[in-house]
Design an enzyme around this catalytic site. Structure first.
Site, short mmCIF file in Angstrom:
data_model
loop_
_atom_site.label_atom_id
_atom_site.label_comp_id
_atom_site.label_asym_id
_atom_site.label_seq_id
_atom_site.Cartn_x
_atom_site.Cartn_y
_atom_site.Cartn_z
N HIS A 17 0.82 -1.21 0.00
CA HIS A 17 0.00 0.00 0.00
C HIS A 17 0.86 1.26 0.00
O HIS A 17 0.43 2.32 0.44
CB HIS A 17 -0.95 -0.01 1.20
CG HIS A 17 -2.10 -0.96 1.01
ND1 HIS A 17 -3.35 -0.56 0.63
CD2 HIS A 17 -2.16 -2.31 1.13
CE1 HIS A 17 -4.15 -1.62 0.54
NE2 HIS A 17 -3.44 -2.69 0.84
N HIS A 104 -0.62 -14.84 8.57
CA HIS A 104 0.16 -13.79 7.91
C HIS A 104 1.53 -13.63 8.58
O HIS A 104 1.82 -14.28 9.59
CB HIS A 104 -0.59 -12.46 7.96
CG HIS A 104 -1.62 -12.32 6.88
ND1 HIS A 104 -1.31 -11.93 5.60
CD2 HIS A 104 -2.96 -12.54 6.90
CE1 HIS A 104 -2.42 -11.89 4.87
NE2 HIS A 104 -3.43 -12.26 5.64
N ASP A 383 -8.48 -12.27 -2.17
CA ASP A 383 -8.83 -13.40 -3.03
C ASP A 383 -9.33 -14.56 -2.20
O ASP A 383 -8.65 -14.97 -1.24
CB ASP A 383 -7.59 -13.87 -3.80
CG ASP A 383 -7.01 -12.81 -4.71
OD1 ASP A 383 -7.30 -12.85 -5.91
OD2 ASP A 383 -6.25 -11.96 -4.22
#
Length: 427
Positions: A17, A104, A383
């Protein structure tokens, strides 16, 4: 580190980002014709927002070459490329500042560096792979021009849905082109939820099972005009693609995700690539694939299934010389194109296992960085399955590995041309 390669060296940069992501490629030979048009197609295949099976983050992923070329020709100096981010939503990650997301790298990055990117996973995000895909475009063009090498990757499994065994073997023996993978793996979803493949066959929207109906028309270029949605599965077997699409959409609706398997075949790879003992070709490919986000497994040739065979069954017996190159060839390819860690001239065949996407919208009971048990809902656009977008990642890393190994071998043998099997008459 963020650098791969010995002679053809790729460095990637950028956060998911941040302002943008990209790469610097050193070792690109001078005189290679290169423009953004050579790199853009694979970036377009991996970009988000392609269909309802992928994240709805809207990014054009348009590449710009910053250095290393002049008038569309490489100078032999480092080639720098960048893709600028356009659709950042840092606020989607506000609740992960105190709670690491399960699956993550939030926790491990924080412990390792004492700091982590505040949004989107930073360097651990799959958006980092844009630099690899851009660099892979250069590597692929060089390999294709020098040796006629082709690299194709397709989706062979999504969760429990796998290609039929006979179809899987046929595809590995006679692989489709990328255009064939993209076209035969594309589906239209009608307003009532049913799917239509490129041949006009209709499938149930809830299960992906064939209905026996046929639409009898071509797939339109502009699906919006007919109120239909085009879905890319990149599974080159329409009946399996429909079942995969239905399963992924079920999981998206449930807020969950799934993984799968990608199969890759390399044709026209020259004999002699690989640097034993530690830089064997399959070792370099394994390292490259396992460095991609979400990868959890790698196998070459028969892989784990090969342990069920005897030596007499598994050995690839030499069957004669190729008519065009005078290189030996084998009638079977259980080894997957390598012998002793060196390319044999046969097709390189390997598979990569991709785990289920970690970012799901289901509420999960986990713990904060302070160890306090809390409930977390991961926001953002993610996704439900990354397989359809992952093919270009695998193809690009394969090209980078083989390009670097080819340059290393050429440094050894000098002007002696590296040979590859050209004839397909014995396959």
């Amino acid at each position: 580190m963020s650098v791969y390669g010995s002679i053809f060296r790729v460095s990637t940069f950028g956060e998911s980002h941040g302002i943008g992501v990209g790469c610097i490629v050193d070792g690109v030979p001078p005189g290679l014709k290169l423009t953004e048009e050579d790199v853009q197609p694979q970036l377009t295949r991996r970009r988000p927002g392609q269909s309802s099976l992928t994240t709805q983050r809207q990014e054009g992923d348009v590449v710009s070459i910053l250095s290393g070329t002049e008038n569309g020709v490489t100078l032999g100096t480092p080639v720098a490329m960048i893709v600028r981010n356009q659709d950042q939503r840092k606020f989607d990650y506000a609740n992960t500042s105190s709670i690491p997301r399960p699956g993550h790298a939030d926790y491990t990055y924080q412990v390792k560096y004492g700091i982590k990117a505040s949004s989107g996973g930073g360097r651990a995000s799959a958006r980092e792979t844009i630099g690899r895909v851009a660099a892979g475009g250069i590597a692929e063009k060089w390999l294709r021009e020098q040796y006629g090498t082709s690299i194709v990757t397709w989706v062979s499994a999504v969760g429990h849905v796998r290609l039929p065994e006979d179809v899987a073997k046929r595809l590995e023996t006679t692989p489709p082109t990328r255009d064939e993978i993209d076209s035969s793996g594309a589906l239209l979803q009608l307003e009532d939820g049913r799917f239509v493949d490129v041949y006009g066959n209709v499938y149930e929207g809830s299960s992906g099972e064939p209905t026996g109906e046929k639409q009898g028309r071509q797939m339109p270029e502009d699906c919006a005009k007919v109120k239909e949605t085009k879905i890319h599965t990149r599974c080159p077997h329409a009946p399996s693609a429909a079942i995969m699409a239905a399963r992924i959409q079920q999981l998206r609706a449930a807020g969950d995700s799934t993984g799968g398997i990608l199969t890759t075949v390399v044709r026209g790879c020259p004999v002699g690539l690989g640097e034993p003992c530690f830089d064997k070709v399959e070792a370099e490919l394994a390292k490259a694939m396992m460095s991609l986000p979400a990868t959890k497994g790698f196998e070459v040739g028969t892989g784990f299934e090969g342990v069920k065979m005897t030596g007499s069954q598994h050995n690839d017996l030499f069957a004669g010389k190729d008519a065009d190159s005078s290189l030996l060839y084998t009638r079977t390819n259980n080894a997957g194109g390598t012998l002793g860690g060196i390319t044999s001239g046969q097709d390189i065949v390997f598979r990569v296992a991709i785990k289920p996407v970690s970012s799901i919208s289901l509420e999960q009971e986990t713990a904060s960085f302070d160890g306090v048990v809390e409930k977390l809902v991961v926001k953002g656009r993610h996704d439900p399955c990354v397989l359809s977008r992952a093919s270009p990642l695998v193809e690009s890393m394969t090209a980078i590995v083989l390009c670097d190994l080819a340059m290393r071998q050429r440094a050894r043998v000098g002007p002696t041309p590296l040979q590859s099997l050209q004839s397909n008459s014995h396959r």
